[in-house]
Design a protein around this motif. Structure first.
Motif, PDB file in Angstrom:
ATOM      1  N   LEU A  53       0.831  -1.203   0.000  1.00 25.97           N
ATOM      2  CA  LEU A  53       0.000   0.000   0.000  1.00 25.97           C
ATOM      3  C   LEU A  53       0.867   1.255   0.000  1.00 25.97           C
ATOM      4  O   LEU A  53       0.582   2.219  -0.730  1.00 25.97           O
ATOM      5  CB  LEU A  53      -0.935  -0.009   1.215  1.00 25.97           C
ATOM      6  N   TYR A  54       1.911   1.242   0.812  1.00 26.74           N
ATOM      7  CA  TYR A  54       2.810   2.398   0.842  1.00 26.74           C
ATOM      8  C   TYR A  54       3.475   2.596  -0.519  1.00 26.74           C
ATOM      9  O   TYR A  54       3.536   3.722  -1.040  1.00 26.74           O
ATOM     10  CB  TYR A  54       3.878   2.215   1.920  1.00 26.74           C
ATOM     11  N   LEU A  55       3.981   1.500  -1.109  1.00 26.46           N
ATOM     12  CA  LEU A  55       4.658   1.625  -2.396  1.00 26.46           C
ATOM     13  C   LEU A  55       3.713   2.127  -3.476  1.00 26.46           C
ATOM     14  O   LEU A  55       4.089   2.950  -4.319  1.00 26.46           O
ATOM     15  CB  LEU A  55       5.251   0.274  -2.806  1.00 26.46           C
ATOM     16  N   ALA A  56       2.470   1.628  -3.480  1.00 25.49           N
ATOM     17  CA  ALA A  56       1.530   2.021  -4.529  1.00 25.49           C
ATOM     18  C   ALA A  56       1.065   3.460  -4.375  1.00 25.49           C
ATOM     19  O   ALA A  56       0.953   4.192  -5.372  1.00 25.49           O
ATOM     20  CB  ALA A  56       0.327   1.075  -4.531  1.00 25.49           C
ATOM     21  N   LEU A  57       0.802   3.887  -3.144  1.00 23.27           N
ATOM     22  CA  LEU A  57       0.216   5.206  -2.931  1.00 23.27           C
ATOM     23  C   LEU A  57       1.287   6.296  -2.830  1.00 23.27           C
ATOM     24  O   LEU A  57       1.432   7.129  -3.730  1.00 23.27           O
ATOM     25  CB  LEU A  57      -0.660   5.179  -1.676  1.00 23.27           C
ATOM     26  N   ALA A  58       2.036   6.311  -1.742  1.00 25.38           N
ATOM     27  CA  ALA A  58       3.005   7.389  -1.526  1.00 25.38           C
ATOM     28  C   ALA A  58       4.198   7.276  -2.460  1.00 25.38           C
ATOM     29  O   ALA A  58       4.640   8.253  -3.064  1.00 25.38           O
ATOM     30  CB  ALA A  58       3.467   7.384  -0.064  1.00 25.38           C
ATOM     31  N   ASN A  59       4.752   6.061  -2.572  1.00 27.04           N
ATOM     32  CA  ASN A  59       5.999   5.847  -3.285  1.00 27.04           C
ATOM     33  C   ASN A  59       5.838   5.884  -4.804  1.00 27.04           C
ATOM     34  O   ASN A  59       6.813   6.103  -5.521  1.00 27.04           O
ATOM     35  CB  ASN A  59       6.582   4.492  -2.846  1.00 27.04           C
ATOM     36  N   THR A  60       4.615   5.687  -5.290  1.00 28.45           N
ATOM     37  CA  THR A  60       4.413   5.626  -6.738  1.00 28.45           C
ATOM     38  C   THR A  60       3.382   6.650  -7.213  1.00 28.45           C
ATOM     39  O   THR A  60       3.700   7.532  -8.010  1.00 28.45           O
ATOM     40  CB  THR A  60       3.990   4.209  -7.158  1.00 28.45           C
ATOM     41  N   ALA A  61       2.123   6.556  -6.747  1.00 28.66           N
ATOM     42  CA  ALA A  61       1.092   7.467  -7.245  1.00 28.66           C
ATOM     43  C   ALA A  61       1.462   8.922  -6.975  1.00 28.66           C
ATOM     44  O   ALA A  61       1.507   9.753  -7.891  1.00 28.66           O
ATOM     45  CB  ALA A  61      -0.254   7.120  -6.603  1.00 28.66           C
ATOM     46  N   VAL A  62       1.750   9.248  -5.721  1.00 27.88           N
ATOM     47  CA  VAL A  62       2.085  10.637  -5.374  1.00 27.88           C
ATOM     48  C   VAL A  62       3.451  11.014  -5.917  1.00 27.88           C
ATOM     49  O   VAL A  62       3.637  12.096  -6.503  1.00 27.88           O
ATOM     50  CB  VAL A  62       2.027  10.840  -3.851  1.00 27.88           C
ATOM     51  N   ALA A  63       4.445  10.130  -5.744  1.00 26.73           N
ATOM     52  CA  ALA A  63       5.811  10.469  -6.133  1.00 26.73           C
ATOM     53  C   ALA A  63       5.926  10.687  -7.644  1.00 26.73           C
ATOM     54  O   ALA A  63       6.556  11.650  -8.095  1.00 26.73           O
ATOM     55  CB  ALA A  63       6.770   9.369  -5.675  1.00 26.73           C
ATOM     56  N   TYR A  64       5.318   9.807  -8.435  1.00 24.09           N
ATOM     57  CA  TYR A  64       5.418   9.976  -9.887  1.00 24.09           C
ATOM     58  C   TYR A  64       4.598  11.167 -10.374  1.00 24.09           C
ATOM     59  O   TYR A  64       4.966  11.813 -11.371  1.00 24.09           O
ATOM     60  CB  TYR A  64       5.011   8.693 -10.608  1.00 24.09           C
ATOM     61  N   TRP A  65       3.491  11.454  -9.708  1.00 23.12           N
ATOM     62  CA  TRP A  65       2.753  12.671 -10.066  1.00 23.12           C
ATOM     63  C   TRP A  65       3.636  13.897  -9.851  1.00 23.12           C
ATOM     64  O   TRP A  65       3.718  14.792 -10.716  1.00 23.12           O
ATOM     65  CB  TRP A  65       1.474  12.793  -9.228  1.00 23.12           C
ATOM     66  N   LEU A  66       4.335  13.974  -8.719  1.00 24.51           N
ATOM     67  CA  LEU A  66       5.238  15.093  -8.466  1.00 24.51           C
ATOM     68  C   LEU A  66       6.377  15.126  -9.485  1.00 24.51           C
ATOM     69  O   LEU A  66       6.789  16.193  -9.947  1.00 24.51           O
ATOM     70  CB  LEU A  66       5.815  14.994  -7.048  1.00 24.51           C
ATOM     71  N   TRP A  67       6.883  13.940  -9.853  1.00 27.02           N
ATOM     72  CA  TRP A  67       8.000  13.854 -10.791  1.00 27.02           C
ATOM     73  C   TRP A  67       7.608  14.365 -12.176  1.00 27.02           C
ATOM     74  O   TRP A  67       8.294  15.207 -12.753  1.00 27.02           O
ATOM     75  CB  TRP A  67       8.460  12.403 -10.863  1.00 27.02           C
ATOM     76  N   PHE A  68       6.496  13.883 -12.708  1.00 29.01           N
ATOM     77  CA  PHE A  68       6.074  14.307 -14.041  1.00 29.01           C
ATOM     78  C   PHE A  68       5.598  15.756 -14.035  1.00 29.01           C
ATOM     79  O   PHE A  68       5.736  16.465 -15.039  1.00 29.01           O
ATOM     80  CB  PHE A  68       4.993  13.377 -14.578  1.00 29.01           C
ATOM     81  N   ARG A  69       5.039  16.200 -12.930  1.00 32.92           N
ATOM     82  CA  ARG A  69       4.689  17.620 -12.798  1.00 32.92           C
ATOM     83  C   ARG A  69       5.958  18.466 -12.878  1.00 32.92           C
ATOM     84  O   ARG A  69       5.984  19.503 -13.545  1.00 32.92           O
ATOM     85  CB  ARG A  69       3.971  17.841 -11.468  1.00 32.92           C
ATOM     86  N   GLY A  70       7.016  18.009 -12.200  1.00 31.54           N
ATOM     87  CA  GLY A  70       8.282  18.734 -12.247  1.00 31.54           C
ATOM     88  C   GLY A  70       8.893  18.748 -13.633  1.00 31.54           C
ATOM     89  O   GLY A  70       9.429  19.766 -14.077  1.00 31.54           O
ATOM     90  N   ILE A  71       8.813  17.607 -14.357  1.00 33.30           N
ATOM     91  CA  ILE A  71       9.363  17.553 -15.708  1.00 33.30           C
ATOM     92  C   ILE A  71       8.674  18.578 -16.601  1.00 33.30           C
ATOM     93  O   ILE A  71       9.304  19.195 -17.470  1.00 33.30           O
ATOM     94  CB  ILE A  71       9.202  16.136 -16.295  1.00 33.30           C
ATOM     95  N   GLY A  72       7.374  18.798 -16.397  1.00 41.06           N
ATOM     96  CA  GLY A  72       6.646  19.750 -17.216  1.00 41.06           C
ATOM     97  C   GLY A  72       7.039  21.193 -16.969  1.00 41.06           C
ATOM     98  O   GLY A  72       6.839  22.048 -17.836  1.00 41.06           O
ATOM     99  N   ARG A  73       7.604  21.487 -15.801  1.00 38.82           N
ATOM    100  CA  ARG A  73       7.874  22.882 -15.442  1.00 38.82           C
ATOM    101  C   ARG A  73       9.354  23.217 -15.286  1.00 38.82           C
ATOM    102  O   ARG A  73       9.721  24.389 -15.233  1.00 38.82           O
ATOM    103  CB  ARG A  73       7.146  23.210 -14.128  1.00 38.82           C
ATOM    104  N   LEU A  74      10.200  22.191 -15.193  1.00 39.69           N
ATOM    105  CA  LEU A  74      11.636  22.393 -15.093  1.00 39.69           C
ATOM    106  C   LEU A  74      12.301  21.770 -16.310  1.00 39.69           C
ATOM    107  O   LEU A  74      11.664  21.057 -17.079  1.00 39.69           O
ATOM    108  CB  LEU A  74      12.183  21.743 -13.811  1.00 39.69           C
ATOM    109  N   SER A  75      13.580  22.018 -16.483  1.00 36.38           N
ATOM    110  CA  SER A  75      14.291  21.350 -17.574  1.00 36.38           C
ATOM    111  C   SER A  75      14.509  19.884 -17.208  1.00 36.38           C
ATOM    112  O   SER A  75      14.535  19.508 -16.025  1.00 36.38           O
ATOM    113  CB  SER A  75      15.640  22.034 -17.831  1.00 36.38           C
TER     114      SER A  75
END
Length: 315
Positions: A213-235
């Motif tokens: 549950l931790y890996l799916a929610l915090a470690n993946t769903a939230v973390a990858y959302w933050l990662w791809f959000r960052g890719i869209g706004r940073l180099s």
């Protein structure tokens, strides 16, 4: 750095910090020797959850683009990463992974028209050297398959990062939907492999359920959302230079939670890697201007008609 950029970088950095806890969770809570099943449990539930929240499906060319990005960032990356971690001696997989910024610098030159600078290359070398001081242990001979898997996982994630930056997002689609598309596509790619290679799912006890549950929610769903959000706004280079925070976090977690000692050499390595991470956020003026143009286009709804990849290429 522009106002608000430090906060954006800090939020994006939470992704590799979260990924740095994966090793401790995997070794302490999850069934052993199930890399494909673990990758599946990270990706597919998280992707389906984000799809349910976003309620947006790909359209047109984005069906195959989402499949390609999902394969590179998730479907190939997860199994290769776990395979390398199982087959290589302590920390070597993390060392190979730490050359990711150098891969991204090269791919950005090829696909985004961003010429590599001496500073970015030197920063990447320092980051890799610092990580090696933190995670390497005296160990036996290297496993060739493990090394190849580590290199392939790093190349896969690096290519996915650069292509995510090059393709951007369809007009009106946010990072939540884009993340859901990729996680779902990657999870669907892993599912048949997990069944064929590892067989039926293992029996899960309470700690294993909590770990997944931790890996799916915090470690993946939230973390990858933050990662791809960052890719869209940073180099792409800025984002990938946050990657060394993952092995640094793993070392801190090992010290704080698992009772592992930190030697003076490791502390020096942590300082070097963290310094390289900070230096990697000092984007050249042109990259910063491109990121600002990208955000302005998001606000005005003109993103699909603008050049977000630099002067050499247009989408």
């Amino acid at each position: 750095m522009a106002a608000g950029r430090p906060a954006l970088i800090a939020l994006t950095a939470l992704a590799p910090v979260s990924w740095g806890t994966t090793y401790a969770v995997t070794t302490e809570l999850l069934p052993p020797d199930r890399p494909l099943f673990t990758g599946l449990m990270r990706a597919l539930p998280a992707g389906l959850l984000l799809l349910a929240l976003a309620r947006v499906l790909p359209r047109g060319a984005w069906w195959w683009k989402a499949a390609v990005l999902g394969a590179l960032n998730i479907g190939a990356f997860f199994p290769l990463l776990f395979l390398s971690a199982y087959r290589l001696p302590g920390g070597m997989a993390a060392v190979v992974g730490s050359v990711g910024p150098l891969f991204v610098v090269g791919l950005s030159a090829l696909l985004l028209g961003q010429r590599p600078t001496v500073r970015s290359v030197l920063t990447g070398v320092v980051a890799a050297f610092g990580v090696s001081l933190v995670v390497l242990r005296a160990a036996g001979a290297l496993d060739a398959l493990g090394v190849l898997a580590a290199l392939a996982s790093t190349a896969s994630m690096s290519a996915g990062t650069v292509l995510t930056k090059r393709w951007g997002r369809p007009q009106g689609v946010g990072p939540l939907a884009l993340t859901g598309w990729q996680l779902t596509a990657g999870g669907l790619l892993i599912a048949p492999l997990a069944l064929l290679v590892e067989g039926a799912p293992p029996a899960l006890d309470g700690p294993a359920v909590g770990g997944y549950l931790y890996l799916a929610l915090a470690n993946t769903a939230v973390a990858y959302w933050l990662w791809f959000r960052g890719i869209g706004r940073l180099s792409a280079t800025q984002v990938t230079f946050l990657g060394p925070l993952s092995p640094l976090t793993a070392a801190v977690v090992g010290w704080a939670a698992l009772g592992e000692a930190l030697t003076p050499v490791q502390l020096v390595g942590m300082a070097l890697a963290f310094g390289a991470t900070v230096a990697g956020q000092l984007a050249p003026r042109t990259a910063a201007a491109t990121g600002e143009s990208f955000r302005n286009a998001e606000k005005t709804g003109r993103k699909d008609s603008m050049d977000v990849t630099g002067p050499a290429l247009r989408r």
